[in-house]
Design a protein around this motif. Structure first.
Motif, PDB file in Angstrom:
ATOM      1  N   GLY A 275      17.966  15.306   2.335  1.00 29.77           N
ATOM      2  CA  GLY A 275      16.908  16.053   3.009  1.00 29.77           C
ATOM      3  C   GLY A 275      16.286  15.210   4.102  1.00 29.77           C
ATOM      4  N   GLN A 276      15.344  15.840   4.787  1.00 27.24           N
ATOM      5  CA  GLN A 276      14.742  15.166   5.943  1.00 27.24           C
ATOM      6  C   GLN A 276      13.971  13.921   5.528  1.00 27.24           C
ATOM      7  N   THR A 277      13.799  13.036   6.475  1.00 32.20           N
ATOM      8  CA  THR A 277      13.098  11.791   6.179  1.00 32.20           C
ATOM      9  C   THR A 277      11.643  12.077   5.799  1.00 32.20           C
ATOM     10  N   GLY A 278      11.161  11.347   4.801  1.00 36.60           N
ATOM     11  CA  GLY A 278       9.781  11.510   4.358  1.00 36.60           C
ATOM     12  C   GLY A 278       9.556  12.712   3.458  1.00 36.60           C
ATOM     13  N   GLY A 279      10.624  13.309   2.964  1.00 34.15           N
ATOM     14  CA  GLY A 279      10.496  14.505   2.138  1.00 34.15           C
ATOM     15  C   GLY A 279      10.288  14.228   0.658  1.00 34.15           C
ATOM     16  N   GLY A 280      10.485  12.946   0.266  1.00 28.07           N
ATOM     17  CA  GLY A 280      10.218  12.588  -1.117  1.00 28.07           C
ATOM     18  C   GLY A 280      11.440  12.142  -1.907  1.00 28.07           C
ATOM     19  N   LYS A 281      12.546  11.831  -1.238  1.00 30.58           N
ATOM     20  CA  LYS A 281      13.763  11.428  -1.963  1.00 30.58           C
ATOM     21  C   LYS A 281      13.547  10.134  -2.749  1.00 30.58           C
ATOM     22  N   THR A 282      13.096   9.107  -2.045  1.00 28.06           N
ATOM     23  CA  THR A 282      12.867   7.821  -2.715  1.00 28.06           C
ATOM     24  C   THR A 282      11.773   7.950  -3.764  1.00 28.06           C
ATOM     25  N   THR A 283      10.733   8.709  -3.419  1.00 25.96           N
ATOM     26  CA  THR A 283       9.624   8.923  -4.354  1.00 25.96           C
ATOM     27  C   THR A 283      10.127   9.546  -5.653  1.00 25.96           C
ATOM     28  N   LEU A 284      10.920  10.608  -5.547  1.00 28.36           N
ATOM     29  CA  LEU A 284      11.431  11.275  -6.744  1.00 28.36           C
ATOM     30  C   LEU A 284      12.365  10.364  -7.532  1.00 28.36           C
TER      31      LEU A 284
ATOM     32  N   LEU B 233       0.837  -1.192   0.000  1.00 29.93           N
ATOM     33  CA  LEU B 233       0.000   0.000   0.000  1.00 29.93           C
ATOM     34  C   LEU B 233       0.878   1.251   0.000  1.00 29.93           C
ATOM     35  N   TYR B 234       1.972   1.179   0.744  1.00 35.21           N
ATOM     36  CA  TYR B 234       2.913   2.295   0.846  1.00 35.21           C
ATOM     37  C   TYR B 234       3.410   2.710  -0.538  1.00 35.21           C
ATOM     38  N   ASN B 235       3.718   1.706  -1.370  1.00 32.26           N
ATOM     39  CA  ASN B 235       4.210   2.033  -2.713  1.00 32.26           C
ATOM     40  C   ASN B 235       3.087   2.358  -3.681  1.00 32.26           C
TER      41      ASN B 235
ATOM     42  N   LEU C 106       3.932  15.413 -11.439  1.00 30.61           N
ATOM     43  CA  LEU C 106       2.767  16.241 -11.149  1.00 30.61           C
ATOM     44  C   LEU C 106       2.218  16.013  -9.743  1.00 30.61           C
ATOM     45  N   GLU C 107       2.405  14.789  -9.250  1.00 31.91           N
ATOM     46  CA  GLU C 107       1.829  14.415  -7.953  1.00 31.91           C
ATOM     47  C   GLU C 107       2.738  14.758  -6.780  1.00 31.91           C
ATOM     48  N   VAL C 108       3.967  15.178  -7.064  1.00 34.28           N
ATOM     49  CA  VAL C 108       4.889  15.538  -5.989  1.00 34.28           C
ATOM     50  C   VAL C 108       4.523  16.929  -5.476  1.00 34.28           C
ATOM     51  N   ILE C 109       4.320  17.013  -4.173  1.00 33.74           N
ATOM     52  CA  ILE C 109       3.954  18.291  -3.559  1.00 33.74           C
ATOM     53  C   ILE C 109       5.230  19.020  -3.153  1.00 33.74           C
ATOM     54  N   GLY C 110       5.335  20.274  -3.546  1.00 36.12           N
ATOM     55  CA  GLY C 110       6.526  21.060  -3.201  1.00 36.12           C
ATOM     56  C   GLY C 110       7.740  20.557  -3.960  1.00 36.12           C
ATOM     57  N   GLN C 111       8.925  20.760  -3.402  1.00 33.45           N
ATOM     58  CA  GLN C 111      10.197  20.352  -4.034  1.00 33.45           C
ATOM     59  C   GLN C 111      10.263  20.897  -5.460  1.00 33.45           C
ATOM     60  N   ASP C 112       9.710  22.106  -5.638  1.00 28.88           N
ATOM     61  CA  ASP C 112       9.549  22.659  -6.989  1.00 28.88           C
ATOM     62  C   ASP C 112      10.866  22.770  -7.768  1.00 28.88           C
TER      63      ASP C 112
ATOM     64  N   LEU D 113       0.439   4.015  -2.940  1.00 27.73           N
ATOM     65  CA  LEU D 113       0.019   5.394  -2.672  1.00 27.73           C
ATOM     66  C   LEU D 113       1.126   6.410  -2.946  1.00 27.73           C
ATOM     67  N   ARG D 114       2.325   5.942  -3.176  1.00 25.61           N
ATOM     68  CA  ARG D 114       3.451   6.837  -3.464  1.00 25.61           C
ATOM     69  C   ARG D 114       3.195   7.529  -4.800  1.00 25.61           C
ATOM     70  N   PRO D 115       3.439   8.845  -4.897  1.00 25.61           N
ATOM     71  CA  PRO D 115       3.249   9.521  -6.180  1.00 25.61           C
ATOM     72  C   PRO D 115       3.994   8.818  -7.308  1.00 25.61           C
ATOM     73  N   GLN D 116       3.344   8.717  -8.458  1.00 22.14           N
ATOM     74  CA  GLN D 116       3.910   8.020  -9.608  1.00 22.14           C
ATOM     75  C   GLN D 116       4.346   8.980 -10.709  1.00 22.14           C
TER      76      GLN D 116
HETATM   77  N1  LIG Z   1       6.930  15.818  -1.820  1.00 23.63           N
HETATM   78  C1  LIG Z   1       6.013  14.851  -1.682  1.00 23.63           C
HETATM   79  N2  LIG Z   1       4.861  14.880  -2.394  1.00 23.63           N
HETATM   80  C2  LIG Z   1       3.945  13.902  -2.247  1.00 23.63           C
HETATM   81  N3  LIG Z   1       4.086  12.850  -1.423  1.00 23.63           N
HETATM   82  C3  LIG Z   1       5.204  12.769  -0.710  1.00 23.63           C
HETATM   83  C4  LIG Z   1       6.224  13.752  -0.803  1.00 23.63           C
HETATM   84  N4  LIG Z   1       7.231  13.410   0.037  1.00 23.63           N
HETATM   85  C5  LIG Z   1       6.865  12.285   0.604  1.00 23.63           C
HETATM   86  N5  LIG Z   1       5.647  11.881   0.179  1.00 23.63           N
HETATM   87  C6  LIG Z   1       4.917  10.693   0.634  1.00 23.63           C
HETATM   88  O1  LIG Z   1       5.560  10.229   1.817  1.00 23.63           O
HETATM   89  C7  LIG Z   1       6.041   8.898   1.652  1.00 23.63           C
HETATM   90  C8  LIG Z   1       7.517   8.868   2.092  1.00 23.63           C
HETATM   91  O2  LIG Z   1       8.301   9.553   1.140  1.00 23.63           O
HETATM   92  P1  LIG Z   1       9.715   8.998   0.646  1.00 23.63           P
HETATM   93  O3  LIG Z   1       9.826   7.527   0.886  1.00 23.63           O
HETATM   94  O4  LIG Z   1       9.932   9.466  -0.761  1.00 23.63           O
HETATM   95  O5  LIG Z   1      10.672   9.787   1.634  1.00 23.63           O
HETATM   96  P2  LIG Z   1      12.258   9.784   1.741  1.00 23.63           P
HETATM   97  O6  LIG Z   1      12.715  11.212   1.562  1.00 23.63           O
HETATM   98  O7  LIG Z   1      12.836   8.774   0.814  1.00 23.63           O
HETATM   99  O8  LIG Z   1      12.449   9.380   3.264  1.00 23.63           O
HETATM  100  P3  LIG Z   1      13.653   8.564   3.967  1.00 23.63           P
HETATM  101  O9  LIG Z   1      14.748   9.550   4.227  1.00 23.63           O
HETATM  102  O10 LIG Z   1      13.033   8.072   5.238  1.00 23.63           O
HETATM  103  O11 LIG Z   1      14.058   7.443   3.032  1.00 23.63           O
HETATM  104  C9  LIG Z   1       5.867   8.534   0.170  1.00 23.63           C
HETATM  105  O12 LIG Z   1       5.301   7.264   0.058  1.00 23.63           O
HETATM  106  C10 LIG Z   1       4.910   9.565  -0.378  1.00 23.63           C
HETATM  107  O13 LIG Z   1       3.614   9.029  -0.439  1.00 23.63           O
END
Ligand SMILES: Nc1ncnc2c1ncn2[C@@H]1O[C@H](COP(=O)(O)OP(=O)(O)OP(=O)(O)O)[C@@H](O)[C@H]1O
Ligand SMILES: [Mg+2]
Length: 64
Positions: free
Chosen positions: A47-56, A8-10, A18-24, A12-15
């Motif tokens: 960057g900080q954890t959960g900021g979207g590194k893996t997603t991007l 579910l985590y993956n 366009l779906e990435v919020i911020g990080q313009d 719901l991850r932006p694909q």
């Molecule tokens: N900028 C963003 N826009 C939309 N969704 C985001 C964004 N950043 C994070 N998320 C959501 O938060 C979840 C965690 O993001 P992600 O795994 O990309 O973080 P990370 O920067 O790789 O964190 P870590 O440092 O813990 O590996 C993703 O599954 C995604 O759904």
């Protein structure tokens, strides 16, 4: 819902960019490089954890 895509985590991850919020700035730079075919051979996301590194990183992979 496409359970074949994994957890579910993956799902719901932006694909898409366009779906990435911020990080313009990051998103724009990568999109520009991709469209011109000049993307570097390696990218480092920090960057900080959960900021979207893996997603991007995953979105970049989908757009290569
Ligand atoms: N900028 C963003 N826009 C939309 N969704 C985001 C964004 N950043 C994070 N998320 C959501 O938060 C979840 C965690 O993001 P992600 O795994 O990309 O973080 P990370 O920067 O790789 O964190 P870590 O440092 O813990 O590996 C993703 O599954 C995604 O759904
Ligand atoms: Mg990560």
């Amino acid at each position: 819902m496409h359970l074949a895509r994994g957890t579910l985590y993956n799902i719901l991850r932006p694909q898409r960019f366009l779906e990435v919020i911020g990080q313009d700035n990051t998103v724009k730079s990568i999109q520009m490089a991709l469209s011109k075919g000049v993307l570097e051979h390696a990218l480092i996301f920090y960057g900080q954890t959960g900021g979207g590194k893996t997603t991007l990183a995953r979105i970049v992979q989908l757009n290569l």
